[in-house]
Design an enzyme around this catalytic site. Structure first.
Site, short mmCIF file in Angstrom:
data_model
loop_
_atom_site.label_atom_id
_atom_site.label_comp_id
_atom_site.label_asym_id
_atom_site.label_seq_id
_atom_site.Cartn_x
_atom_site.Cartn_y
_atom_site.Cartn_z
N GLU A 180 0.87 -1.17 0.00
CA GLU A 180 0.00 0.00 0.00
C GLU A 180 0.92 1.23 0.00
OE1 GLU A 180 -2.60 -0.14 3.40
OE2 GLU A 180 -3.58 -1.99 2.73
N GLN A 190 -2.90 16.41 -5.39
CA GLN A 190 -2.33 16.23 -6.74
C GLN A 190 -1.19 15.25 -6.67
OE1 GLN A 190 -1.64 19.85 -9.16
NE2 GLN A 190 0.45 19.09 -9.61
N ASP A 191 -1.17 14.31 -7.63
CA ASP A 191 -0.06 13.36 -7.77
C ASP A 191 0.80 13.81 -8.95
OD1 ASP A 191 -0.82 9.82 -7.06
OD2 ASP A 191 -0.37 11.54 -5.78
N ASN A 192 2.08 13.86 -8.78
CA ASN A 192 3.00 14.20 -9.87
C ASN A 192 3.86 13.00 -10.23
OD1 ASN A 192 2.04 16.81 -9.82
ND2 ASN A 192 3.74 17.63 -8.63
N ARG A 222 16.63 18.10 -10.66
CA ARG A 222 15.43 18.94 -10.69
C ARG A 222 15.30 19.59 -9.31
NH1 ARG A 222 11.22 17.11 -14.86
NH2 ARG A 222 12.17 15.38 -16.03
N HIS A 246 13.12 23.40 -5.56
CA HIS A 246 11.87 24.09 -5.86
C HIS A 246 10.96 24.25 -4.64
CE1 HIS A 246 12.39 22.47 -10.23
NE2 HIS A 246 13.26 23.44 -9.93
N LYS A 273 5.01 17.56 0.32
CA LYS A 273 5.14 16.51 -0.69
C LYS A 273 5.52 15.19 -0.03
CE LYS A 273 6.76 20.04 -3.87
NZ LYS A 273 7.97 20.75 -4.32
N TYR A 287 5.18 11.84 -6.70
CA TYR A 287 4.97 12.50 -5.41
C TYR A 287 3.59 13.15 -5.31
CZ TYR A 287 7.12 16.31 -8.15
OH TYR A 287 7.46 17.21 -9.13
N ASP A 311 5.43 29.51 -8.09
CA ASP A 311 6.52 28.55 -8.25
C ASP A 311 7.86 29.26 -8.12
OD1 ASP A 311 7.68 26.46 -10.96
OD2 ASP A 311 7.21 25.89 -8.89
N LYS A 323 15.35 27.00 -16.18
CA LYS A 323 14.87 27.64 -14.94
C LYS A 323 15.83 27.33 -13.78
CE LYS A 323 11.60 25.62 -12.34
NZ LYS A 323 10.28 25.11 -11.89
N ASP A 324 16.23 26.09 -13.66
CA ASP A 324 17.09 25.71 -12.53
C ASP A 324 18.50 26.29 -12.69
OD1 ASP A 324 15.59 22.42 -11.95
OD2 ASP A 324 14.93 24.47 -11.51
C1 LIG Z 1 5.48 21.10 -11.21
C2 LIG Z 1 4.46 21.13 -12.32
C3 LIG Z 1 4.83 21.41 -13.63
N1 LIG Z 1 3.87 21.42 -14.62
C4 LIG Z 1 4.31 21.70 -16.00
C5 LIG Z 1 4.99 23.05 -16.16
C6 LIG Z 1 6.04 22.81 -17.19
O1 LIG Z 1 5.51 23.07 -18.49
C7 LIG Z 1 6.37 21.33 -17.09
C8 LIG Z 1 7.69 21.06 -16.42
O2 LIG Z 1 7.68 21.76 -15.19
P1 LIG Z 1 9.02 21.90 -14.37
O3 LIG Z 1 10.17 22.14 -15.31
O4 LIG Z 1 8.76 22.91 -13.27
O5 LIG Z 1 9.17 20.44 -13.74
P2 LIG Z 1 10.28 20.01 -12.64
O6 LIG Z 1 11.58 20.66 -12.93
O7 LIG Z 1 10.20 18.54 -12.56
O8 LIG Z 1 9.72 20.67 -11.31
C9 LIG Z 1 9.32 19.91 -10.20
O9 LIG Z 1 10.49 19.40 -9.61
C10 LIG Z 1 10.67 19.48 -8.23
C11 LIG Z 1 11.52 18.32 -7.80
C12 LIG Z 1 9.46 19.62 -7.42
O10 LIG Z 1 9.41 19.21 -6.25
C13 LIG Z 1 8.32 20.37 -7.96
O11 LIG Z 1 7.12 19.61 -7.88
C14 LIG Z 1 8.48 20.81 -9.36
O12 LIG Z 1 9.04 22.11 -9.30
O13 LIG Z 1 5.31 20.75 -16.33
C15 LIG Z 1 2.54 21.17 -14.36
O14 LIG Z 1 1.68 21.20 -15.29
N2 LIG Z 1 2.16 20.90 -13.07
C16 LIG Z 1 3.07 20.87 -12.03
O15 LIG Z 1 2.68 20.59 -10.87
#
Ligand SMILES: Cc1cn([C@H]2C[C@H](O)[C@@H](COP(=O)(O)OP(=O)(O)O[C@H]3O[C@H](C)C(=O)[C@H](O)[C@H]3O)O2)c(=O)[nH]c1=O
Length: 190
Positions: free
Chosen positions: A29, A47-49, A60, A63, A73, A133, A144, A170-171
């Site tokens: 589980e 929300q699940d990512n 990554r 954030h 998270k 997550y 963000d 971005k990062d």
């Molecule tokens: C976070 C997120 C992103 N998006 C879209 C926005 C962008 O077009 C695309 C990639 O987003 P991003 O580059 O911000 O994804 P990560 O670099 O994996 O960011 C995440 O990575 C670190 C580890 C985290 O803990 C956060 O949840 C989040 O910031 O997904 C969405 O549609 N919904 C979302 O909740």
């Protein structure tokens, strides 16, 4: 059914759900709100990512989402392996700017709870690593934010060795913690 271990940062905990193994593999589980609540870890996840990172050394992070869209998270690795990191950025916290990190793998089934007020980031340690997550608030792009993963004032050891990380634009452009006015305040409960 749940093994819960503290980390070096009060508030950040490691959770390992029990696995029932048999000749086919295992069942677990991966999240049970009642069991988490009994352990004092009751969060209203909405929300699940899921993200897939193809290359080893993909970073990554670090954030966060600012209040009122701050996210707690619950992080796990669905495939491959990663080193998951939380950084305390709650103003007034005795552990402000300190980090803790743990290896989460599809194999070890370990999960990291990263509360609101902590930056979150990870580096992949195998190709095609999946991170999954749960979040307690929805994606809010205007809230963000990011801090440099290699900020010398935080000093995270990502285990990259001489390898240059794979980063999003971005990062790569994220500010340093010293130039960041944290919107999070330590509540004095941990
Ligand atoms: C976070 C997120 C992103 N998006 C879209 C926005 C962008 O077009 C695309 C990639 O987003 P991003 O580059 O911000 O994804 P990560 O670099 O994996 O960011 C995440 O990575 C670190 C580890 C985290 O803990 C956060 O949840 C989040 O910031 O997904 C969405 O549609 N919904 C979302 O909740």
């Amino acid at each position: 059914m749940l093994e819960i271990e503290p980390t070096t940062l009060p508030g950040v905990v490691l959770i390992t759900p029990r696995r029932f193994g048999d000749a086919r593999g295992f069942f677990s589980e991966s999240w049970n709100r009642g069991r988490m609540s009994k352990a004092g870890l009751d969060f209203d996840f909405v929300q699940d990512n899921l993200s897939l990172s193809r290359e080893v050394g993909t970073v990554r992070g670090l954030h966060f989402q600012s209040p009122p869209h701050a996210q707690t998270k619950l992080v796990r690795c669905g495939r491959g392996s990663l080193f998951d990191v939380a950084v305390d950025v709650r103003r007034g916290s005795p552990t402000y700017g300190q980090w803790t990190g743990y290896e989460l793998t599809a194999e070890n089934g370990r999960q990291l709870l990263v509360p609101a007020g902590f930056l979150h980031g990870f580096v992949t340690r195998e190709p095609d690593t999946e991170i999954i997550y749960k979040c307690t608030d929805y994606y809010a792009p205007d809230s963000d934010g990011a801090i440099r993963f290699d900020d010398p004032d935080i000093g995270i050891d990502w285990g990259l060795g001489t390898q240059a990380p794979i980063l999003s634009e971005k990062d790569a452009a994220a500010p340093l913690l010293r130039n960041f006015e944290s919107p999070f305040v330590f509540e004095g409960t941990e």
